[in-house]
Design a protein around this motif. Structure first.
Motif, mmCIF file in Angstrom:
data_model
loop_
_atom_site.group_PDB
_atom_site.id
_atom_site.type_symbol
_atom_site.label_atom_id
_atom_site.label_comp_id
_atom_site.label_asym_id
_atom_site.label_seq_id
_atom_site.Cartn_x
_atom_site.Cartn_y
_atom_site.Cartn_z
ATOM 1 N N TRP A 149 0.843 -1.204 0.000
ATOM 2 C CA TRP A 149 0.000 0.000 0.000
ATOM 3 C C TRP A 149 0.872 1.245 0.000
ATOM 4 N N SER A 158 0.083 5.125 0.506
ATOM 5 C CA SER A 158 -0.999 6.033 0.860
ATOM 6 C C SER A 158 -0.948 7.341 0.075
ATOM 7 N N ARG A 211 -2.495 6.386 -3.141
ATOM 8 C CA ARG A 211 -3.607 5.443 -3.010
ATOM 9 C C ARG A 211 -3.440 4.247 -3.949
ATOM 10 N N CYS A 219 -2.645 0.289 -4.391
ATOM 11 C CA CYS A 219 -2.644 -1.012 -3.719
ATOM 12 C C CYS A 219 -2.173 -2.047 -4.727
ATOM 13 N N ARG A 230 -9.575 -0.455 -1.822
ATOM 14 C CA ARG A 230 -10.338 -1.099 -0.762
ATOM 15 C C ARG A 230 -9.672 -2.390 -0.297
ATOM 16 N N CYS A 280 -6.599 -2.912 0.215
ATOM 17 C CA CYS A 280 -5.585 -2.600 1.219
ATOM 18 C C CYS A 280 -6.169 -1.971 2.461
ATOM 19 N N ARG A 281 -7.413 -1.472 2.395
ATOM 20 C CA ARG A 281 -7.990 -0.799 3.551
ATOM 21 C C ARG A 281 -8.882 -1.695 4.382
#
Length: 265
Positions: free
Chosen positions: A235, A237, A240, A242, A261, A263-264
């Motif tokens: 990931w 950040s 954003r 992944c 999503r 990775c989150r």
């Protein structure tokens, strides 16, 4: 007594199961309320039959967001589609359907004031692009200018060194990526966040590739060994991004960009 409690618990569970679609339908305007939960294909046919025209759309994680305008009723409806069905249909500002004025569009009024202040000819973004950011007039103008530059692939010109411009540029680049996602190998990047390339790591030794990912700002979230090789999740950040990296016998056999999503979650 225990039987009564079990029955009561079961009744509560049934109520909880139906609360979500009921709540979503309650928020939808009456003209489209019955379409909450409908399959997307049939729902879109119904929207057109009722006088709506699709204005624009984009992808957010695993959901599709589309804006539909009804010229007869002057309604702009935001339709969220998930897993092939209409998850929600909510009335939103006329500006989100590229229309002027109406339905209490305070954010559009602020943006118009920013245009007058800095002489920006047109606004490219919609209210959802700014998320929960609350800008003043100058900040809104910087965001809009950045969003337009990113959306139309213009050079990054943050001459006021404004965070609002940078956020707008990133937002514009992401929308451009979603609008051109039909092209193979598309990617996005821009603003302060930048886009970290990774395609050059295909076929490289795993240790080299993982070291390169770390140097490019990626954080390893997962590392699993299976019968088909080792799978690693990364990931970044700032942009954003992944990634899923698959290696076999010490070499990278695939490295792919997936939904943020992944990775989150």
């Amino acid at each position: 007594m225990m039987r009564q409690l079990n029955i009561a618990g079961a009744s509560f569970a049934i109520v909880a199961m139906v609360m979500t679609p009921v709540a979503a339908a309650a928020q939808a305007p009456g003209s489209v309320r019955d379409l909450v939960g409908a399959r997307a294909a049939g729902g879109e046919d119904q929207l057109e039959y009722r006088g709506f025209n699709r204005i624009s759309g984009h992808v957010e994680d695993d959901s599709k967001i589309n804006y539909w305008w009804n010229g007869n009723t002057k309604e702009c409806v935001k339709v969220v589609t998930y897993n092939g069905s209409f998850q929600s249909l909510n009335k939103t500002t006329n500006a989100d359907c590229n229309q002027k004025g109406g339905n209490g569009d305070k954010s559009a009024a602020v943006a118009v004031g920013a245009v007058a202040l800095l002489g920006i000819a047109a606004l490219a973004s919609k209210s959802h692009h700014r998320g929960d950011r609350d800008y003043d007039e100058r900040g809104t103008a910087d965001f809009e200018r950045g969003h337009r530059d990113g959306l139309y692939n213009q050079p990054y010109h943050n001459y006021s060194r404004s965070d609002a411009y940078s956020n707008g540029y990133d937002s514009g680049v992401r929308e451009r990526a979603s609008q051109t996602s039909y092209r193979n190998g598309y990617n996005y990047g821009g603003g302060y966040s930048g886009y970290a390339d990774f395609n050059d790591l295909q076929g490289q030794e795993r240790n080299y590739a993982t070291g390169q990912l770390a140097s490019r700002g990626f954080l390893q979230l997962d590392n699993k060994k299976t019968d088909t090789g080792r799978y690693m999740t990364y990931w970044r950040s700032q942009s954003r991004q992944c990634l899923i990296l698959n290696s076999q016998n010490g070499y990278v056999v695939s490295i792919e960009s997936v939904s943020p999503r992944t990775c989150r979650d």
